[in-house]
Structures are given as structure tokens and as C-alpha cells.
Write an enzyme that holds these catalytic residues in place. Structure first.
Site, PDB file in Angstrom:
ATOM      1  N   ILE A 210       0.841  -1.206   0.000  1.00  0.00           N
ATOM      2  CA  ILE A 210       0.000   0.000   0.000  1.00  0.00           C
ATOM      3  C   ILE A 210       0.873   1.252   0.000  1.00  0.00           C
ATOM      4  O   ILE A 210       2.066   1.205   0.320  1.00  0.00           O
ATOM      5  CB  ILE A 210      -0.939   0.023   1.231  1.00  0.00           C
ATOM      6  CG1 ILE A 210      -0.127  -0.002   2.547  1.00  0.00           C
ATOM      7  CG2 ILE A 210      -1.911  -1.159   1.180  1.00  0.00           C
ATOM      8  CD1 ILE A 210      -0.958   0.211   3.798  1.00  0.00           C
ATOM      9  N   GLY A 213       0.692   6.331   4.190  1.00  0.00           N
ATOM     10  CA  GLY A 213      -0.305   7.338   4.560  1.00  0.00           C
ATOM     11  C   GLY A 213       0.232   8.746   4.360  1.00  0.00           C
ATOM     12  O   GLY A 213      -0.471   9.633   3.871  1.00  0.00           O
TER      13      GLY A 213
END
Lengths: 288, 288
Positions: A210, A213
Site C-alpha cells: 500500500i 499514509g
């Protein structure tokens, strides 16, 4: 107990120093995805990538504190598995007029709160970054979610704020990313294998690595600068944001912005196609 | 005369030191375009970008010598305009079994020849890169073309060799690049504004900033490793190549390879769509 709340609350982390120069500033911009889906001779690209006219994307302010925050793992009173950590929220304040393209800075940091969220604990860490002359450059507040460490009977902290008003967004900015965006972003310091290693990603339940953030965070900041600051990054003074769901590298981040006043905007971001909110309860601060 | 041939031929350049680590090695790979048009979890991408299984693309061997070569400008007997310089040819030899991902090295360099090409002069510079223990890592030969400095009645040097045989290529590898590829590549050291600044590019007759010759060179090397080395970069031992025409960032480099023997291949590269040769008279060396 792996987090000794009484010991941890109020504890200072080891100060760290961090130096950066134009190469780090440009690498950070390229790590966010500056240049992707844009002309490489666009002034909006060159202002972040060409040393002769370089401006710092102010969300770079999270980068110097990274080594400092790593000190959480193994601090007195904290025994946690790093793989159980999620980045919950980030609140950056830019304390200087213009972020320098070259600087030697010192970070101090303190755990200000430990909240009990039931399924996990939240460590609230405040960092202050000052240059060698003692001038404050950045203040950061990290909210680090540690899965499995809640239920100790503590306070749960304030509920999320910064809800968008009940109308269509005033601005909508699309920011594409590369499929290997996280591989570039991680050169700015956060080498968590979750963002590159398919096996490590699978171990914590993700189909594939991923995006960081804080990479999403920087792109939301960039969208605010484009929509509300006339693309002048020196007008961007802060971003308080909650990470709701991860972005997959290659996705396009869609940032929606509601103007609340001349100096404050409410922000939310989702990803194109999946329509899932990735950043919520966010507010950016702008100077006029 | 801006190049004093007698003074320059045989002159040594100032030695330089250069340190690299995994970050530099990964940044170089990303600068070439590793990850573009490929899955980010492809082992062929990860071997060049993930520190846990990192291999060096051996054409990285040009990077440590860059600061040394810059010493040409302003050396005794050389008074030239840097904007008149073109990179003519590059011949890298990898002298070690496996290129280290972390190293402190010293470069020595010498001008071995000055050739008269009529429209310009060619400075031939040989560099040798050794690690701190004195072990040779790379040998490079640069051929630097200086426009407007020919016609001094000197030798013109040997004619180009390495002509492809009269048959279709044995391998053809397509390597896409990003439109802002040169902006990434330049973080590996060559910050010539020609590769980012549209005005500087226009001044020397280009419609837009061009890709670094050595970025194209690295991609040709990468194509040889893929086609002829089973994607094992430690088998790649050298590349002698001539830069025929610049690549525009965003173009796809098409490398054609003819197998001459188990250890030698003839190479040529063009760009998809334009069909113009960008690398010619090239030969790569492979270990079996």
C-alpha cells in the site's frame, strides 16, 4: 502490559537531528508523484523539482521527524510489534514563513496522550523541529494506532471533527500516482516493507503493498495548495488529517475541499474508481 | 586556442572520492525508469529497488565518476563553453564480480586522446574507480564532443565499429520512460539544466529538455541484462556505446541485440514511433 500508560504518558523521546538539502526536497516531491500526469515543463512541476526555482512542499515537514518517531518502538514502557502499528492521524503545522530548501534541524518529541480505543491504543506524539539557530520550523502531532493494545480502561480521546458541510465540494483536485509510487516515496525515509514487499503486505492482510499514509497526506496538501493557494506553497500553513483507508499505488487521489473561511478549509479525499474515503476529518490552514 | 592539445593530452584530472549506498543505487534504478510499465511487485523490479534483495544495475558505474569528469571544465589547457559539450560515447567495464550496494571509492582520470573531428574536438577521458581497499570496481572511457573546437589538424581517431550483422535482431526489448524521467535521473548527479529547463534546452536547439545520454545508456544495459543475462546483472560486464541522437523523456527505448558469441553482443537502440537511432555502434560484454 505492552504499553505502560503511566510510564509512557508525558515521556520524551530521544531528540534527533536531520539535515536536508535540495536533493531531499526534490526527492520528496517526486515521491509524492509530482510530474505524474503533468507536463514536465509545467511551472507547477518545476517549482518542486528544479533547484533554480525550488519551493518546498510544506508537508515535507513530516520527513525530518521520522527517525525521531521511530524511537517509540522500544521506548521505556512500550513493548509492541511494529507490524501492529497503523498511522491514524497527522497534524502538521508550518511554523516558518517559507520552508528552507536546505537546513540542519533538531527534533524533540513527547508522548502527550495514550488513548484507549477498545480494539487498540492510540499514542499521541508531539514533535517540534527547530533549525540550528533555534527557529521553529514545524510542529507535528502523530496519532499512532497500535492494534490489540486497547481495553485498559483509559479515556478514548475526542471524537473526530472537521466534518464537511452538507453541500458539494468547492474544489475537487485529482492527483494521479504511479504504480511504483511507494517505491519512490520510501527513499524519503520510511522504509517499512509493507510499502514494497508483497509478502510482508500479505502478512498484515493487504493484497499488495500500500501507499504510505504520509504520501497520500502530501498529495492532499498539494491539492490544497493548487486549489486554494494559487499554487504558492508558502501560503500552506498546516494540515490535520485522519487516515481512513490506504491508497493502492497507481490510484488517483481525489481531494475534495470546502472553503470555510479565508484561512481554513475542510478536506476529504477518496480514490477514483473505488470511491473509498482515504483521508477524512481533515482541515487545512492557509495564510492570506 | 580554447583546447591546447599538447597540454591536455595525457593530463590527469583531479582525483575525487564518491560514496554510495543502497539509497543511491535504488535512486539510480528509479532514474532509469525501473518500475515504469511493469508491476511494482515483479522480482525484476524489486531486485533493483528493494534493499532486502538489492542488486546494482552495473551501468551505475558511470555515476561515481561524474564529479571527476566535471574537472574537465577549467582544467589547464581547456577553455570551453559547457553548453557546447555533447556526450559522444561511453565505454564502461565492470571490473569486479558483483557491484557493491555500499562503497567508498576513489576515481582517477586522465585525458588519453584529443581527436579532431572537423566540426568539433573529442576529448577521450579514461577513469578508474577503486574501492577503499584498492580493488578496481569500474573503468570508464568517456568521449566528450566539444562543438566548434575541431580543425586543429589532429588525428580524427578510429571509425565507429560494432556494426550489427545483416539480419534481424536476435532480441528486441522495449523500455518505456516517464515524461519526467530526466527529472528523476538528474538526482543521481548530472544536474545539467538541459535536462529540465525548457529555456536552456531551447538555447541549444532542442524543442524540450532531453533525456541524459547516460540514462538511455543505462536502459540499454538493462535491456541486455534482461535479454541475455537471465536478468542477472552480475553477468553484465561492460557496454561500449555511441550516442547518436537524444531520447525525449516519455519515449520508449527499443533496444535491438545481436548475439555474436557467448560473451559479446552487438547493440543498437531507437525510439518507438520516431524510429530514430539513439544508440549505435554498441557492444556489450557478458560473463557466462
Amino acid at each position: 502490559m505492552p504499553i505502560d500508560v503511566e510510564k509512557v504518558r508525558g515521556q520524551e523521546l530521544e531528540p534527533t537531528t536531520f539535515e536536508w538539502n535540495d536533493k531531499d526536497v526534490i526527492l520528496y516531491a517526486l515521491g509524492l508523484g509530482v510530474g505524474v500526469g503533468a507536463s514536465p515543463v509545467d511551472p507547477g512541476v518545476l517549482q518542486y523539482t528544479y533547484e533554480n526555482q525550488l519551493k518546498v512542499i510544506p508537508t515535507f515537514g513530516v520527513v525530518p521527524t521520522f527517525s525521531c518517531i521511530m524511537g517509540l518502538i522500544g521506548m521505556d514502557g512500550v513493548e509492541i510489534n511494529p507490524m501492529m502499528i497503523l498511522h491514524g492521524e497527522q497534524n502538521l503545522e508550518v511554523l516558518c514563513d517559507e520552508v528552507p530548501t536546505k537546513c540542519r534541524a533538531t527534533n524533540t518529541a513527547k508522548v502527550t496522550e495514550v488513548w484507549d480505543k477498545g480494539k487498540g491504543a492510540v499514542l499521541v506524539v508531539e514533535t517540534l523541529t527547530k533549525d540550528d539557530a533555534g527557529k521553529p520550523i514545524f510542529r507535528n502531532e502523530y496519532k499512532i494506532f497500535v492494534r490489540g493494545e486497547g481495553g485498559f480502561g483509559g479515556e478514548s480521546g475526542p471524537p473526530p471533527g472537521n466534518k464537511p458541510p452538507d453541500r458539494a465540494a468547492d474544489f475537487k483536485v485529482e492527483t494521479p500516482t504511479l504504480e511504483h509510487q511507494a517505491i519512490i516515496y520510501r527513499l524519503s525515509g520510511d522504509r517499512n516493507p509493507l510499502h514494497i514487499d508483497p509478502q510482508m503486505a500479505a502478512m498484515v492482510g493487504f493484497e499488495r503493498p500500500i501507499l504510505h499514509g504520509l504520501c497520500t497526506y502530501g498529495n492532499v496538501g498539494r491539492a490544497v495548495i493548487e486549489a486554494c493557494c494559487g499554487n504558492d506553497p508558502t501560503k500552506f500553513k498546516g494540515l490535520d488529517a485522519r487516515f481512513a483507508s490506504p491508497v493502492i499505488p497507481g490510484e488517483t487521489i481525489v481531494t475534495e475541499i470546502w472553503k470555510e473561511s479565508d484561512t481554513e478549509v475542510i478536506v476529504k479525499a477518496n480514490v477514483k474508481g473505488r470511491g473509498i474515503d482515504v483521508v477524512k476529518n481533515a482541515k487545512a490552514t492557509i495564510s492570506v
